[in-house]
Motif scaffolding. Sequence first.
Motif, PDB file in Angstrom:
ATOM      1  N   UNK A  97       7.992 -17.012  -8.704  1.00  0.00           N
ATOM      2  CA  UNK A  97       8.599 -17.108  -7.376  1.00  0.00           C
ATOM      3  C   UNK A  97       9.896 -16.307  -7.314  1.00  0.00           C
ATOM      4  N   UNK A  98      10.763 -16.468  -8.306  1.00  0.00           N
ATOM      5  CA  UNK A  98      12.072 -15.826  -8.277  1.00  0.00           C
ATOM      6  C   UNK A  98      11.950 -14.309  -8.300  1.00  0.00           C
ATOM      7  N   UNK A  99      11.086 -13.795  -9.181  1.00  0.00           N
ATOM      8  CA  UNK A  99      10.959 -12.348  -9.284  1.00  0.00           C
ATOM      9  C   UNK A  99      10.211 -11.759  -8.090  1.00  0.00           C
ATOM     10  N   UNK A 100       9.320 -12.521  -7.489  1.00  0.00           N
ATOM     11  CA  UNK A 100       8.649 -12.047  -6.279  1.00  0.00           C
ATOM     12  C   UNK A 100       9.643 -11.926  -5.130  1.00  0.00           C
ATOM     13  N   UNK A 101      10.510 -12.926  -4.995  1.00  0.00           N
ATOM     14  CA  UNK A 101      11.520 -12.884  -3.940  1.00  0.00           C
ATOM     15  C   UNK A 101      12.497 -11.728  -4.160  1.00  0.00           C
ATOM     16  N   UNK A 102      13.024 -11.605  -5.370  1.00  0.00           N
ATOM     17  CA  UNK A 102      13.958 -10.520  -5.658  1.00  0.00           C
ATOM     18  C   UNK A 102      13.295  -9.154  -5.527  1.00  0.00           C
ATOM     19  N   UNK A 103      12.029  -9.066  -5.961  1.00  0.00           N
ATOM     20  CA  UNK A 103      11.307  -7.801  -5.844  1.00  0.00           C
ATOM     21  C   UNK A 103      11.084  -7.384  -4.402  1.00  0.00           C
ATOM     22  N   UNK A 104      10.713  -8.345  -3.555  1.00  0.00           N
ATOM     23  CA  UNK A 104      10.485  -8.030  -2.143  1.00  0.00           C
ATOM     24  C   UNK A 104      11.783  -7.626  -1.450  1.00  0.00           C
ATOM     25  N   UNK A 105      12.898  -8.239  -1.834  1.00  0.00           N
ATOM     26  CA  UNK A 105      14.192  -7.857  -1.259  1.00  0.00           C
ATOM     27  C   UNK A 105      14.578  -6.442  -1.687  1.00  0.00           C
ATOM     28  N   UNK A 106      14.329  -6.109  -2.952  1.00  0.00           N
ATOM     29  CA  UNK A 106      14.632  -4.756  -3.439  1.00  0.00           C
ATOM     30  C   UNK A 106      13.789  -3.724  -2.700  1.00  0.00           C
ATOM     31  N   UNK A 107      12.506  -4.027  -2.486  1.00  0.00           N
ATOM     32  CA  UNK A 107      11.636  -3.108  -1.741  1.00  0.00           C
ATOM     33  C   UNK A 107      12.154  -2.909  -0.324  1.00  0.00           C
ATOM     34  N   UNK A 108      12.584  -3.998   0.298  1.00  0.00           N
ATOM     35  CA  UNK A 108      13.120  -3.892   1.658  1.00  0.00           C
ATOM     36  C   UNK A 108      14.376  -3.017   1.685  1.00  0.00           C
ATOM     37  N   UNK A 109      15.276  -3.214   0.712  1.00  0.00           N
ATOM     38  CA  UNK A 109      16.525  -2.439   0.682  1.00  0.00           C
ATOM     39  C   UNK A 109      16.232  -0.950   0.495  1.00  0.00           C
ATOM     40  N   UNK A 110      15.318  -0.626  -0.421  1.00  0.00           N
ATOM     41  CA  UNK A 110      14.970   0.776  -0.646  1.00  0.00           C
ATOM     42  C   UNK A 110      14.330   1.392   0.593  1.00  0.00           C
ATOM     43  N   UNK A 111      13.457   0.636   1.251  1.00  0.00           N
ATOM     44  CA  UNK A 111      12.814   1.129   2.467  1.00  0.00           C
ATOM     45  C   UNK A 111      13.835   1.339   3.580  1.00  0.00           C
ATOM     46  N   UNK A 112      14.758   0.381   3.728  1.00  0.00           N
ATOM     47  CA  UNK A 112      15.796   0.508   4.758  1.00  0.00           C
ATOM     48  C   UNK A 112      16.710   1.697   4.471  1.00  0.00           C
ATOM     49  N   UNK A 113      17.077   1.908   3.202  1.00  0.00           N
ATOM     50  CA  UNK A 113      17.909   3.059   2.853  1.00  0.00           C
ATOM     51  C   UNK A 113      17.204   4.369   3.167  1.00  0.00           C
ATOM     52  N   UNK A 114      15.909   4.415   2.899  1.00  0.00           N
ATOM     53  CA  UNK A 114      15.136   5.625   3.212  1.00  0.00           C
ATOM     54  C   UNK A 114      15.158   5.909   4.709  1.00  0.00           C
ATOM     55  N   UNK A 115      14.967   4.878   5.532  1.00  0.00           N
ATOM     56  CA  UNK A 115      14.965   5.067   6.981  1.00  0.00           C
ATOM     57  C   UNK A 115      16.353   5.460   7.490  1.00  0.00           C
ATOM     58  N   UNK A 116      17.399   4.876   6.912  1.00  0.00           N
ATOM     59  CA  UNK A 116      18.763   5.208   7.336  1.00  0.00           C
ATOM     60  C   UNK A 116      19.093   6.659   7.008  1.00  0.00           C
TER      61      UNK A 116
ATOM     62  N   UNK B 100       6.273  -5.409   8.820  1.00  0.00           N
ATOM     63  CA  UNK B 100       5.949  -6.838   8.954  1.00  0.00           C
ATOM     64  C   UNK B 100       5.493  -7.412   7.619  1.00  0.00           C
ATOM     65  N   UNK B 101       4.735  -6.652   6.847  1.00  0.00           N
ATOM     66  CA  UNK B 101       4.255  -7.145   5.548  1.00  0.00           C
ATOM     67  C   UNK B 101       5.420  -7.428   4.604  1.00  0.00           C
ATOM     68  N   UNK B 102       6.378  -6.517   4.534  1.00  0.00           N
ATOM     69  CA  UNK B 102       7.526  -6.709   3.635  1.00  0.00           C
ATOM     70  C   UNK B 102       8.361  -7.912   4.074  1.00  0.00           C
ATOM     71  N   UNK B 103       8.672  -7.973   5.360  1.00  0.00           N
ATOM     72  CA  UNK B 103       9.520  -9.056   5.870  1.00  0.00           C
ATOM     73  C   UNK B 103       8.782 -10.392   5.824  1.00  0.00           C
ATOM     74  N   UNK B 104       7.479 -10.389   6.081  1.00  0.00           N
ATOM     75  CA  UNK B 104       6.709 -11.630   6.046  1.00  0.00           C
ATOM     76  C   UNK B 104       6.662 -12.211   4.642  1.00  0.00           C
ATOM     77  N   UNK B 105       6.590 -11.350   3.640  1.00  0.00           N
ATOM     78  CA  UNK B 105       6.617 -11.832   2.251  1.00  0.00           C
ATOM     79  C   UNK B 105       7.964 -12.485   1.945  1.00  0.00           C
ATOM     80  N   UNK B 106       9.050 -11.871   2.400  1.00  0.00           N
ATOM     81  CA  UNK B 106      10.381 -12.461   2.192  1.00  0.00           C
ATOM     82  C   UNK B 106      10.483 -13.806   2.908  1.00  0.00           C
ATOM     83  N   UNK B 107       9.976 -13.873   4.146  1.00  0.00           N
ATOM     84  CA  UNK B 107      10.004 -15.127   4.903  1.00  0.00           C
ATOM     85  C   UNK B 107       9.243 -16.221   4.169  1.00  0.00           C
ATOM     86  N   UNK B 108       8.079 -15.875   3.672  1.00  0.00           N
ATOM     87  CA  UNK B 108       7.246 -16.864   2.976  1.00  0.00           C
ATOM     88  C   UNK B 108       7.931 -17.380   1.721  1.00  0.00           C
ATOM     89  N   UNK B 109       8.568 -16.481   0.969  1.00  0.00           N
ATOM     90  CA  UNK B 109       9.227 -16.901  -0.263  1.00  0.00           C
ATOM     91  C   UNK B 109      10.486 -17.716   0.020  1.00  0.00           C
TER      92      UNK B 109
END
Length: 478
Positions: free
Chosen positions: A327-346, A289-298
């Motif tokens: 703003x731009x780097x926070x958004x891109x950074x949060x998306x990268x974190x989400x992708x890495x986390x999703x790849x780990x779970x997959x 929720x923390x990762x996705x909420x940050x993306x939603x906010x940005x």
Amino acid sequence: MFSREIESSVQMRLYSMSKRHFVVVICLFFLSFTLTLLIGIAGPPIIISYSNNNSKVSQFNEMKKFYSNSVVSKSMSVFNQQLWLTATITTKDDEEKFPKVNVTVNIAGIIKGNNEILIYNGSNKFTQRKFKCVKTKCEEIFIAHINFSSMKIYKFYVGISHNNLDIKTIEFTFSTFSSYFSQLEIWFRFSFLVLGFIATVIYNNSLRKFSIRDWSMEQKWVAVLLPSLVIYNNPLVPLKFIVNSPVTSVLDTIFKATFICLLMLFWVTIYHGMQQTKRRCLTFYFPKICIVLLIWFMIVLLPAFQAIRDSADPTFYYKLQNTFLFYKFTLLGSIVIYILYALFLIITACGELRSVPYFNIRIRFFACFMFIVLVFSIVMIGLRYGSGLFNNNFVFERASRYANSVEFCAQYGMINLYLFIMAYAYSPAKNAIHEANFQDDPNLSMVNESDEDVLYGSDIEEANLLSRKSTKSKLNKR
């Protein structure tokens, strides 16, 4: 084989689908998506741009290094939605430069009798624009943006001052939405709104016979995503054509961001949830929720801020703010974190569950359509932004829009059809009511079955089922 608690769940249609049935569903998905593409191909262009006939007239004051001119837009309607004014400067030098200019803008609306009504007075406000010049041609710079076309004709009084730029000509360009595309947008989104509402009612009604405690994790999530899909299609779309308020565009942004982030949360939750049944809020849901909420906010922050500021100041340009880079780097950074986390779970899910037929089928089906949506989204982002995604000088207000009707129809078609397929596959099977105590445990229920037997049914099961039906029909005749 990992240890797993036995949990009761409603049998999904996914397990009772035959091979032929599964192929038909896939074909219908791609045929429906192709239909949306054809609608987009036949659709009108989204953005219409035109240059003012008098925009190249050079009216320079060489002593003060000041340029002034007035440009008038074509007649507009509410279906044109918005209006952008940009300028392209041509210099006399062939050198590469990174100049700065100061811009002042007054905006007036023209009514009957060619009378003017002052809408915005920016005579005393100088806004700085930075751009790049290669040889004699410079990049397009933003001048002003009208967020709601309340007037039929707009007149812009533009002043540009500079210190070290040898200007030859300045060409002004107007950009606005096509009125035909606006009508296509209303009907297209309304159609999917109705279909999404029908799918929501049918799906939730099919699960109403079972206790919510018996719903599988996928079934619970689809029950949440379908109402959010209705919001994504936005029943309030017509309001943005009749209400002069930033609230309508802000709500549309919030609706879209909410659905997209719920979909992202759905993906990582399913992959992680298949590996464990003890899903505590703090350890299981909170990090996701923390990762996705940050993306939603940005996602919501910049468009909402831009829409609110536009209503008060048409010359506001968020990229001049110091916080934009953050703003731009926070958004891109949060998306990268989400992708890495999703790849780990997959990777961990596939590694732990690949030898378990029951979960292997769920993962393959889930990953197949997730992969389709992700590849489509990446291609769309690449086509829409290209290298401009990392460029601070491109006009974001237009570049962030759909380039053509094909992109618009394809995106809404893909998202809606994806949820419809999920709702169909995860809805209860016909015999689910008779197997309400179905045990969702591979060690007990499907230990001796292959992947194809789990998804499509084995030949022995089909033969036994046919023999039972024939015996039952003979007894009924007697």
